[in-house]
Every structure is written in structure tokens, then in C-alpha cells.
Design a protein around this motif. Structure first.
Motif, PDB file in Angstrom:
ATOM      1  N   CYS A  26      51.538  17.304 -22.843  1.00 47.77           N
ATOM      2  CA  CYS A  26      51.465  16.461 -24.035  1.00 47.77           C
ATOM      3  C   CYS A  26      51.557  15.001 -23.630  1.00 47.77           C
ATOM      4  CB  CYS A  26      52.618  16.815 -24.978  1.00 47.77           C
ATOM      5  SG  CYS A  26      52.649  15.832 -26.491  1.00 47.77           S
ATOM      6  N   ASP A  27      50.615  14.190 -24.140  1.00 47.40           N
ATOM      7  CA  ASP A  27      50.668  12.757 -23.847  1.00 47.40           C
ATOM      8  C   ASP A  27      51.186  11.967 -25.040  1.00 47.40           C
ATOM      9  OD1 ASP A  27      48.618  12.701 -25.664  1.00 47.40           O
ATOM     10  OD2 ASP A  27      47.184  11.672 -24.362  1.00 47.40           O
ATOM     11  N   GLY A  28      51.753  12.666 -26.007  1.00 49.53           N
ATOM     12  CA  GLY A  28      52.299  12.025 -27.205  1.00 49.53           C
ATOM     13  C   GLY A  28      51.542  12.381 -28.458  1.00 49.53           C
ATOM     14  N   SER A  29      50.221  12.491 -28.351  1.00 53.15           N
ATOM     15  CA  SER A  29      49.411  12.829 -29.522  1.00 53.15           C
ATOM     16  C   SER A  29      48.443  13.977 -29.257  1.00 53.15           C
ATOM     17  CB  SER A  29      48.610  11.604 -29.978  1.00 53.15           C
ATOM     18  OG  SER A  29      47.736  11.156 -28.941  1.00 53.15           O
ATOM     19  N   ARG A  30      48.230  14.311 -27.990  1.00 49.70           N
ATOM     20  CA  ARG A  30      47.270  15.360 -27.654  1.00 49.70           C
ATOM     21  C   ARG A  30      47.828  16.253 -26.554  1.00 49.70           C
ATOM     22  NH1 ARG A  30      42.202  12.776 -25.263  1.00 49.70           N
ATOM     23  NH2 ARG A  30      43.859  11.683 -24.116  1.00 49.70           N
ATOM     24  N   TRP A  31      47.258  17.444 -26.489  1.00 50.14           N
ATOM     25  CA  TRP A  31      47.488  18.330 -25.360  1.00 50.14           C
ATOM     26  C   TRP A  31      46.327  18.161 -24.385  1.00 50.14           C
ATOM     27  CZ3 TRP A  31      52.076  20.259 -24.828  1.00 50.14           C
ATOM     28  CH2 TRP A  31      52.829  20.617 -25.941  1.00 50.14           C
ATOM     29  N   ILE A  32      46.625  17.906 -23.145  1.00 51.07           N
ATOM     30  CA  ILE A  32      45.609  17.759 -22.113  1.00 51.07           C
ATOM     31  C   ILE A  32      45.701  18.969 -21.190  1.00 51.07           C
ATOM     32  CG2 ILE A  32      44.710  16.338 -20.247  1.00 51.07           C
ATOM     33  CD1 ILE A  32      46.060  13.935 -21.596  1.00 51.07           C
ATOM     34  N   ILE A  33      44.661  19.806 -21.217  1.00 51.40           N
ATOM     35  CA  ILE A  33      44.660  21.039 -20.439  1.00 51.40           C
ATOM     36  C   ILE A  33      44.058  20.790 -19.060  1.00 51.40           C
ATOM     37  CG2 ILE A  33      43.793  23.400 -20.300  1.00 51.40           C
ATOM     38  CD1 ILE A  33      43.763  23.534 -23.294  1.00 51.40           C
ATOM     39  N   SER A  34      44.726  21.294 -18.035  1.00 52.76           N
ATOM     40  CA  SER A  34      44.216  21.229 -16.664  1.00 52.76           C
ATOM     41  C   SER A  34      43.489  22.517 -16.321  1.00 52.76           C
ATOM     42  CB  SER A  34      45.374  21.023 -15.670  1.00 52.76           C
ATOM     43  OG  SER A  34      46.067  19.826 -15.938  1.00 52.76           O
ATOM     44  N   ALA A  35      42.631  22.464 -15.321  1.00 52.09           N
ATOM     45  CA  ALA A  35      41.927  23.659 -14.869  1.00 52.09           C
ATOM     46  C   ALA A  35      42.928  24.687 -14.341  1.00 52.09           C
ATOM     47  CB  ALA A  35      40.935  23.287 -13.776  1.00 52.09           C
ATOM     48  N   PRO A  36      42.641  25.967 -14.489  1.00 51.45           N
ATOM     49  CA  PRO A  36      43.553  27.002 -13.975  1.00 51.45           C
ATOM     50  C   PRO A  36      43.824  26.810 -12.487  1.00 51.45           C
ATOM     51  CG  PRO A  36      41.857  27.983 -15.364  1.00 51.45           C
ATOM     52  CD  PRO A  36      41.454  26.554 -15.151  1.00 51.45           C
ATOM     53  N   GLU A  37      45.038  27.123 -12.092  1.00 49.48           N
ATOM     54  CA  GLU A  37      45.465  26.928 -10.705  1.00 49.48           C
ATOM     55  C   GLU A  37      46.408  28.050 -10.300  1.00 49.48           C
ATOM     56  OE1 GLU A  37      48.719  23.578 -10.982  1.00 49.48           O
ATOM     57  OE2 GLU A  37      47.279  23.376 -12.628  1.00 49.48           O
ATOM     58  N   PRO A  38      46.557  28.316  -9.004  1.00 52.79           N
ATOM     59  CA  PRO A  38      47.469  29.374  -8.568  1.00 52.79           C
ATOM     60  C   PRO A  38      48.912  29.089  -8.974  1.00 52.79           C
ATOM     61  CG  PRO A  38      45.972  28.749  -6.801  1.00 52.79           C
ATOM     62  CD  PRO A  38      45.801  27.728  -7.885  1.00 52.79           C
ATOM     63  N   VAL A  39      49.655  30.148  -9.268  1.00 50.14           N
ATOM     64  CA  VAL A  39      51.075  29.998  -9.580  1.00 50.14           C
ATOM     65  C   VAL A  39      51.830  29.486  -8.363  1.00 50.14           C
ATOM     66  CG1 VAL A  39      53.187  31.313 -10.057  1.00 50.14           C
ATOM     67  CG2 VAL A  39      51.133  31.679 -11.452  1.00 50.14           C
ATOM     68  N   SER A  40      51.435  29.935  -7.174  1.00 48.31           N
ATOM     69  CA  SER A  40      52.063  29.543  -5.901  1.00 48.31           C
ATOM     70  C   SER A  40      53.512  30.024  -5.854  1.00 48.31           C
ATOM     71  CB  SER A  40      51.936  28.032  -5.678  1.00 48.31           C
ATOM     72  OG  SER A  40      50.568  27.655  -5.629  1.00 48.31           O
ATOM     73  N   ASP A  41      54.371  29.266  -5.181  1.00 51.31           N
ATOM     74  CA  ASP A  41      55.743  29.693  -4.904  1.00 51.31           C
ATOM     75  C   ASP A  41      56.533  29.849  -6.203  1.00 51.31           C
ATOM     76  OD1 ASP A  41      58.230  30.218  -3.868  1.00 51.31           O
ATOM     77  OD2 ASP A  41      58.540  28.215  -3.038  1.00 51.31           O
ATOM     78  N   THR A  42      56.935  31.072  -6.509  1.00 53.43           N
ATOM     79  CA  THR A  42      57.655  31.307  -7.766  1.00 53.43           C
ATOM     80  C   THR A  42      59.064  30.721  -7.732  1.00 53.43           C
ATOM     81  OG1 THR A  42      58.280  33.512  -6.969  1.00 53.43           O
ATOM     82  CG2 THR A  42      56.349  33.356  -8.397  1.00 53.43           C
ATOM     83  N   ALA A  43      59.627  30.528  -6.549  1.00 55.09           N
ATOM     84  CA  ALA A  43      60.979  29.972  -6.457  1.00 55.09           C
ATOM     85  C   ALA A  43      61.031  28.533  -6.956  1.00 55.09           C
ATOM     86  CB  ALA A  43      61.481  30.046  -5.016  1.00 55.09           C
TER      87      ALA A  43
END
Length: 316
Positions: A26-43
Motif C-alpha cells: 500500500c502506498d497510501g491510496s493504492r495497492w501496488i502488486i509485484s510480479a510473483p516471486e519465490p518464497v525463498s527462506d521461510t525462516a
């Protein structure tokens, strides 16, 4: 936006290479979606997500593995709540709880997952060992058939393509239990609007397969999420969803949508990560109810799938 700074959906798998996430900031007024990415290290997953927030607010993270237990099982083990169970499993008399039973003789209330592999196994072995009369007692209410939705697979049965038990084991051990004192579990700890205070991390259960219908994706004509051509054939539903959500900027995912999320075997995971995020944003932005009632069973033991319809406010 319920005072949320970031919403993320993680498509889960016991195969680490097939764990993908899609994030909206959220940038204050909108949701900005990023391209899907690996979850990577769950820790480090939850801290990394919190660091990406641009404004003060809570972080809401969805995972498509079960978060909750059937109430009948909860009563049988004598603990007071799902949270207490999470603190107990893996210790003391529950030391083998996360170990899938290899033989029916190993099944017990303290080791309920079965079987390790096919061959001479029956669901009745599970019912008998746990003292459960029918399979329905091992289904949470959010997993039971409703409308056009059939029964899900019971959490303790770990055989077959639709089994979820092994995903629950890995998800709880890698994500929930190590962070239990630092996260809020929806709906056990309250509604998202109550939990969403600055700095909070809220974890919720999701199910992308349910979101398909929520955003208008039909199963007819038949299509397969496992095929790039299938994902491409229903891409217009995703772009139509974005067009109807002026508060959501999906520019970064338009190419992935039109391409069917790629031709490799992780394409279906990127697809589900994105669809699951869409469903979460619809709840957050008020297009859809979270689906959970204030029933004691939900809040104490079973939980709910975020955005899934079907809960009733006066018990089950």
C-alpha cells in the motif's frame, strides 16, 4: 484498507521450489502488486515482508495450508484451543505429533497423520485408532461440502493428490510455530480489522481454488491450471478483475497474466499465488466478507478460510 501496509499470498508446497508468493504494497491510496516471486527462506519470510511496507500498518500474509484442527480432535486430546495445541505439539507426549505414521499400529491421538506411503492402508485405520466414528468428524466446517463445493481431504490423511496434511506439517513447523509469539492468527485472535495495528503480522488460511469462483473463473469449458494454455485461456478474468479495481495497480503482473504465467512447472504456483492475493485484497477492501462467523468452534479450534462463504452466525 483496514490499516494494512502490505498483503501477501504464499502458494505453499512441500516442495520448496514450488513455493511462490505475490505481494501487494500500500502506498497510501493504492495497492501496488509485484510480479510473483519465490518464497525463498521461510525462516526470514515474515521479517522480509514487513520490511517491504512503505507506510505504517499491519502485514497480512495468507498461506494455502490448513490453519486449525477439527473440533472433535481438539476435544479428544484435552487441550483448550488451537493456539495451546501449537505450543504443545512436538513436545512431551506429543513429541511424535509431526511424524507421519508408517503403520496403522503407530496411529494415535498423539501421532495422528497417516499413512507415510500407499499399500494396505485404509481411512478406517485412522478412524479406529483415533476413536472417531466417521470421516466427517475429521473435517473442519470450512472443509465440508457446501453448494457446489465437495468435501476437502481430511487433514490427517496424507495420501493422494488432494492431501493437505504434509503441507500443514511443513507450514506449521516452518512458519507458524517459530513465530507464534509474534503473529496474530486470524480468526483465532480476532477479526482482521481488530488485529491490523501498526507493526502487527497477521497470518490467515487461504484457498486459491475457492477464489476462482469468487472472481468469475468457471470450470466450464474445462481448463487446467497445470497447463500454460489453460491459464492463458482464463487470463481475461484476471485482467477484468484488475480493471474493476481502480485502487489496485497490477501493471507489474500484466505480462505474466497474458502469458499464462510461463511454461515451466512453477507456472501454476505463480498463478495461484496471484489469484490468492486477489481474493485477499477483495476481503481487505470490502468487496467480500471474510466469511468467518463468531462461532466458538471457529475461534477456538477450527479457524476458517479467508473469504470463503458458508459460515453461519448461530453455530453449525
Amino acid at each position: 484498507m483496514m490499516s494494512l501496509a502490505l498483503v501477501a499470498h504464499c502458494d505453499w508446497s512441500i516442495d520448496r521450489q514450488k513455493r511462490w508468493k505475490c505481494v501487494a504494497v500500500c502506498d497510501g491510496s493504492r495497492w501496488i502488486i509485484s510480479a510473483p516471486e519465490p518464497v525463498s527462506d521461510t525462516a526470514t519470510l515474515l521479517p522480509r515482508l514487513r520490511q517491504r511496507a512503505k507506510i505504517d500498518g499491519a502485514t497480512l500474509v495468507g498461506f494455502d495450508f490448513p490453519i486449525g484442527l477439527p473440533e472433535a480432535y481438539g476435544r479428544a486430546i484435552g487441550l483448550s484451543s488451537f493456539r495451546e495445541a501449537l505450543q504443545t505439539f512436538g513436545t512431551g507426549s506429543f513429541a511424535e505429533w509431526y511424524m507421519v505414521a508408517e503403520h496403522r499400529s503407530q496411529i494415535s491421538l498423539h501421532r495422528p497423520f497417516y499413512p507415510m506411503r500407499p499399500g494396505g492402508t485404509q481411512r478406517q485405520h485412522l478412524f479406529d485408532a483415533l476413536g472417531i466414528a466417521t470421516g466427517a468428524d475429521l473435517l473442519r466446517h470450512c472443509e465440508r461440502a457446501a453448494g457446489e463445493r465437495g468435501n476437502a481431504c481430511m487433514i490427517f490423511w496424507t495420501l493422494g493428490g488432494n492431501q493437505v496434511g504434509k503441507a500443514a506439517i511443513t507450514g506449521w513447523r516452518e512458519i507458524i510455530v517459530p513465530n507464534l509469539d509474534e503473529i496474530a492468527l486470524w480468526p483465532f485472535d480476532g477479526g482482521i480489522d481488530v488485529l491490523a495495528h501498526p507493526g502487527a503480522t497477521i497470518v490467515a488460511e487461504t484457498y486459491p481454488g475457492d477464489v476462482y469462483g469468487q472472481i468469475g473463473i468457471s470450470r466450464r469449458p474445462l481448463w487446467s491450471k497445470r497447463q500454460q494454455s489453460g491459464r492463458r485461456s482464463i487470463s481475461h478474468h484476471l485482467t477484468r478483475w484488475l480493471d474493476a479495481r481502480p485502487q489496485v495497480d497490477g501493471t507489474a503482473i500484466l505480462d505474466a497474466i497474458s502469458d499464462g504465467f510461463g511454461s515451466d512447472r512453477a507456472g501454476e504456483d505463480r498463478f495461484d499465488a496471484t489469484v490468492g492475493l486477489f481474493g485477499m485484497l477483495d476481503v481487505v477492501d470490502g468487496y467480500r466478507s471474510d466469511g468467518a462467523s463468531d462461532d466458538r468452534v471457529i475461534g477456538q479450534w477450527e479457524g476458517w478460510i479467508l473469504g470463503q462463504a458458508g459460515a453461519r452466525s448461530e453455530g453449525f
